[in-house]
Every structure is written in structure tokens, then in C-alpha cells.
Scaffold this active site. Structure first.
Site, short mmCIF file in Angstrom:
data_model
loop_
_atom_site.label_atom_id
_atom_site.label_comp_id
_atom_site.label_asym_id
_atom_site.label_seq_id
_atom_site.Cartn_x
_atom_site.Cartn_y
_atom_site.Cartn_z
N GLU A 146 41.55 -34.33 36.88
CA GLU A 146 41.87 -35.46 36.00
C GLU A 146 40.78 -35.66 34.95
O GLU A 146 41.09 -35.99 33.79
CB GLU A 146 42.05 -36.73 36.84
CG GLU A 146 43.19 -36.67 37.84
CD GLU A 146 44.53 -36.34 37.21
OE1 GLU A 146 44.75 -36.71 36.03
OE2 GLU A 146 45.37 -35.73 37.88
N ASP A 188 43.04 -27.12 35.56
CA ASP A 188 42.70 -26.43 36.82
C ASP A 188 41.44 -25.58 36.64
O ASP A 188 40.53 -25.61 37.47
CB ASP A 188 43.85 -25.53 37.26
CG ASP A 188 45.01 -26.30 37.87
OD1 ASP A 188 44.83 -27.50 38.16
OD2 ASP A 188 46.09 -25.71 38.03
#
Length: 517
Positions: A166, A234
Site C-alpha cells: 500500500e 508488489d
């Protein structure tokens, strides 16, 4: 309607709550759709003209930071939208103000941010009491974590993998870059696109429906852009978490568990609606992890304590169910860390009013780790429950000498003073807490209670105004300031503060109206 609960130490946690103002008693998804989508109409034309005047070279990878998104949304504008959105969330969602959990998630998040690159905004981490598995980030460095994420994660490394992901969405400005991509194909719907994107991160099903209705791009191009964002988050997220000392294999482990659990489910958790997990994503996470040296990370005590606290106090478990769960763990040695299981057992006993048994466990834990804030907090609750206020004050005051800015210690100490009818001693502590963290409603609510205890209506109305403003209810805040003004006769300093605050809130109200119109 969703109540905004104030959970913290002692009995205060369960006796008090702050209800949203009547003007804000819409559902979160309805209010966000009406507020945010309409708020951007005034700037849509300017933004779309700026966006469509730029183009990117055709290529498969994502644009470099600094070349994308800057044409659509400036950093100042991002911060402004983040502040508005956070105020709406405070008024509508079950934001959790438990000081232990707030301090834990902030320390974990900020440790990750310290090892991230391209950080251009301050970060603010907060929790929502919701058993759904979810976390999301939005403008201005705001990162929300559902309590359900703790229920499902088995280690701090798994939690760190989600937060690092995030954080990377924020540092790479993925929301703004999504706007950039959409505005190139459908510039006239830019306001709707931004409103839908903001709605999507908090209420995925409603937000995705809005997004489908405002975007002119094909379904495939939307999916591809989302996957690019996820791949980049990611990749960068893993780099951040490894640099911060966490296990790189935790990302694949967590993704794999989610994918397996919901492989055949008809209803997906919010996290999988906004963060799809195809098989390729799990394998890519494993491949990335293999590029780093294998790390053995011992279970983290504070993570396990935070998880136990959520299981007992902030989940759908009953106290009796939680107690049986921890007793079973202790009986079968099936815990990650024994002390965390004992702490969970003590919390459940406290909830069941079995204070003597709970205190015996906490005292044993404190013998080995007297400075642990989780144990200190529960010990304070136990002393407060039996009205041994002076011992609680002495204990917290001695700890405060070494950690004067600790949210946990200061909240506990102010609460004990309030319970002991010593509001005058609680006020300076709470005022300092407000100064240190202007986003935390808890000290403001406690300060309001302190002034009520003293019978100071002028200050009580003044602090009520701050609560309304932090929930985006500027009209309610102005009303409270007018009440405060009437009660402040003969107090020139307070009157000056009220007048200054009135000007600020009127300006903010006008700005909100411009956004809405």
C-alpha cells in the site's frame, strides 16, 4: 448509519462513543459518491485540458515517477483531496482509536516508509474495525488497515508485506496515474473517474460499479492498467519490506493463503476486489523472494499481542469464545508466542469481569517485561476497575519519565485522572496530545469530557467544534463555536481563538461547497 467508536483504555472504552452528526448519517459509499464525485466538477475541465495536452511514449512498462500523473494532479491537490476524504471517513466509518493499536500500526508503517524511495508526502496509518480482510491507501499518504487483516495474518512479515504494498501505491502515485490514463481516453468524465477511484479503495463493490459507469476505456485496458499498478506495487513493496528487515517469502505466503481460501468463493473480500490475485501473481511473488537471501524471522511479540487484543476486543468473537481459544492454545502449545496467548487470556478474563484471575496473569507477564505497553495498559485498566487510582497514576507517571510522548502512556494517564475527577491534571496532557497528532479524535473527545467535568461550557463547545470539523461537518463546527462564543464572556484569549477558528471554518465550508458544486 455507522457509529464512530472511541475505544481505548479502561472502562472509558466501552462507555463512550461519538455519533456522526445527523447531516452525515448516510452510508459511507453513498456519501462518498455524492461528495467526492460532485466535488471535482469545478476542476474537471482544467485538469482534463492539462491531461490531454500530454502524451507518453508507447511501451509496456509503467511511466517513470515524475513523468506520469503530474499533469493531472499536483501533489498539493493530492494532499487536499486526501484531507477531505479522511474527514469523510472519520464521520462515517468505524475508525479505531485504541492507542496501543494506533501506536503499533504507526510504528510498523513508518519503519517501512523509512526504507522506501520517492516519498513525497507524510504518511498517516489508521485502523478500521472491520472483520473483512482489507487494506487500502489514498491521497495524502493515508493508509487504512482493517482489523480483519490481523485476524488472518500469521506474522508481522505478512502484515508488513501488505503495508509495503500500500505504501508503494502511494509513492508511485497510482491513483493519480489511473486518472491520467482514464483522462486521456475520456477527459470529460475525469471528475467521475476520480470520485469512483476514491470510492473504490474504501467500498470496492460500489466503487467498481461507479468506475464502470464513468470510464470509456475497454474492459481489457482497465484490467491491464490495474495489473500494471499491482505488479509495480508488489515489486517495489517487496524491496521496501526486505530493506526493513522482513521475510521476503511472507508476501507469497499471504497471497497464497488468500488465493486458496477464496478460490471457489462466490463472495470475495474487499482486498481481492481491489487487489486481484491470479496464480501468476503468487508465483511472481515467490520468484521475487527467491532473489533475496533466505531469512529466518522469529515471531514478533508486539504483532502477536496486537492480534490477541483485536481478537478479544475488536472482532466478532465473544469474550467467552476468545477465552476458550486462548486456553486451548495454552493447553496444546499451539501458540506463536506463549506470552501473547497469556495476554489474550487475561484480556478475555477482564472482559468477563474476572479481574483477579486477569491481574494474576498480567502481574506475572510484567515481572519478565515490566516496560511492555500492552501489559502496562491492562494493568492500568485493572487498577482503574478497582478504583485504585493513585497506584495507577504512580505507575504511569514513572513510565512517562522515560517515554513522555507515548500515546499509550499519555492516554492511560489522562483517562485515570478523568476517572479520579482530576480533570485539571488531564487537560495539559490531552492538549499536548492534540498538538502532537491533529488527526487523532480521541484526545479531543477526552478533553471535551474533561471540560464537561469542570463545568466549562465555553471550552466544551470549543472542543466539540474541533470534533465536527475533523468529520467534515463545518456547519456543525461553526454552530458549536457560536455557542462557545456566548459562554466565553470575560475571557478575551478564548474569544480571540474562537474568532480565528470561525474564520478558518467558514473558509473551509466555502471550499467544501465549491467542491460539491
Amino acid at each position: 448509519m455507522t457509529d464512530l467508536h472511541f475505544y481505548h483504555v479502561g472502562h472509558y472504552a466501552y462507555r463512550h462513543q461519538l455519533l456522526p452528526h445527523a447531516r452525515h448519517r448516510l452510508s459511507l459509499k453513498t456519501h462518498l459518491r455524492s461528495l467526492i464525485k460532485r466535488s471535482l466538477l469545478s476542476v474537471a475541465v482544467a485538469l482534463s485540458l492539462s491531461a490531454t495536452s500530454q502524451s507518453f511514449a508507447a511501451r509496456n512498462d509503467l511511466p517513470d515517477l515524475g513523468t506520469a500523473a503530474v499533469n493531472t494532479l499536483s501533489m498539493d491537490r493530492e494532499m487536499q483531496y486526501g484531507d477531505i476524504y479522511m474527514r469523510v471517513i472519520r464521520g462515517q466509518a468505524p475508525v479505531l482509536y485504541d492507542p496501543l493499536l494506533a501506536q503499533y500500526i504507526s510504528e510498523l508503517g513508518n519503519n517501512l516508509v523509512a526504507h522506501a524511495s520517492d516519498v513525497h508526502t507524510p504518511f498517516y496509518f489508521f485502523m478500521l474495525q472491520n472483520d473483512e480482510i482489507n487494506a487500502f491507501a489514498f491521497f495524502g499518504g493515508h493508509v487504512a488497515v482493517h482489523t480483519g487483516l490481523f485476524l488472518y495474518a500469521d506474522s508481522e512479515s505478512e502484515m508488513a508485506s501488505v503495508l509495503a504494498h500500500e505504501i508503494s501505491h502511494v509513492t508511485q502515485r497510482h491513483l493519480a496515474r489511473s486518472m491520467e490514463a482514464q483522462s486521456r481516453s475520456a477527459p470529460l468524465t475525469l471528475a467521475g473517474v476520480l470520485g469512483a477511484i476514491l470510492l473504490t479503495v474504501a467500498a470496492p463493490q460500489a466503487g467498481m460499479a461507479a468506475l464502470m459507469g464513468t470510464q470509456a476505456l475497454s474492459t481489457q485496458s482497465r484490467i491491464n492498467f490495474t495489473r500494471q499498478n499491482e505488479q509495480e506495487a508488489d515489486r517495489i513493496g517487496m524491496r521496501v519490506m526486505v530493506a526493513s528487515g522482513y521475510d521476503p517469502e511472507a508476501a507469497a505466503s499471504f497471497f497464497g493463503k488468500l488465493a486458496a481460501k477464496y478460490r471457489y468463493a462466490t463472495k470475495m473480500p474487499p482486498m481481492l476486489l481491489t487487489h486481484p490475485i491470479p496464480e501468476s501473481r503468487v508465483s511472481e511473488a515467490r520468484d521475487r523472494a527467491n532473489q533475496y537471501p533466505h531469512m529466518h524471522i522469529a515471531p514478533n511479540l508486539n504483532f502477536q499481542l496486537a492480534k490477541a487484543r483485536i481478537q478479544v476486543r475488536f472482532s466478532s468473537y465473544s469474550a467467552q469464545t476468545a477465552l476458550a481459544m486462548f486456553e486451548d492454545q495454552l493447553k496444546n502449545n499451539s501458540y506463536a508466542i506463549k506470552e501473547a496467548a497469556l495476554y489474550g487470556q487475561a484480556l478475555a478474563l477482564f472482559q468477563l469481569n474476572k479481574h483477579d484471575k486477569a491481574e494474576k496473569i498480567i502481574d506475572e507477564l510484567r515481572k519478565k517485561d515490566p516496560d511492555n505497553l500492552f501489559y502496562l495498559d491492562t494493568k492500568t485498566d485493572l487498577l482503574t476497575a478497582k478504583k485504585d487510582y493513585q497506584q495507577a497514576i504512580d505507575l504511569l507517571s514513572s513510565q512517562r519519565k522515560y517515554r513522555p510522548t507515548s500515546l499509550v502512556i499519555n492516554t492511560n494517564l489522562a483517562n485515570v485522572y478523568l476517572e479520579n475527577k482530576q480533570a485539571d491534571k488531564a487537560i495539559p496532557i490531552l492538549e499536548q496530545m492534540m498538538y502532537d497528532d491533529k488527526n487523532n479524535l480521541l484526545p479531543i473527545q477526552m478533553l471535551n469530557d474533561a471540560y464537561k467535568q469542570l463545568g466549562d461550557k465555553a471550552q466544551q463547545f470549543y472542543t466539540n467544534a474541533q470534533l465536527h470539523a475533523l468529520r467534515a461537518d463545518y456547519r456543525g463546527a461553526i454552530d458549536q463555536l457560536n455557542f462557545s462564543y456566548r459562554e466565553a464572556t470575560g475571557r478575551p484569549l478564548l474569544i480571540a481563538r474562537i474568532e480565528a477558528q470561525l474564520r478558518q471554518f467558514r473558509d473551509a465550508e466555502e471550499q467544501m461547497k465549491r467542491f460539491q458544486n
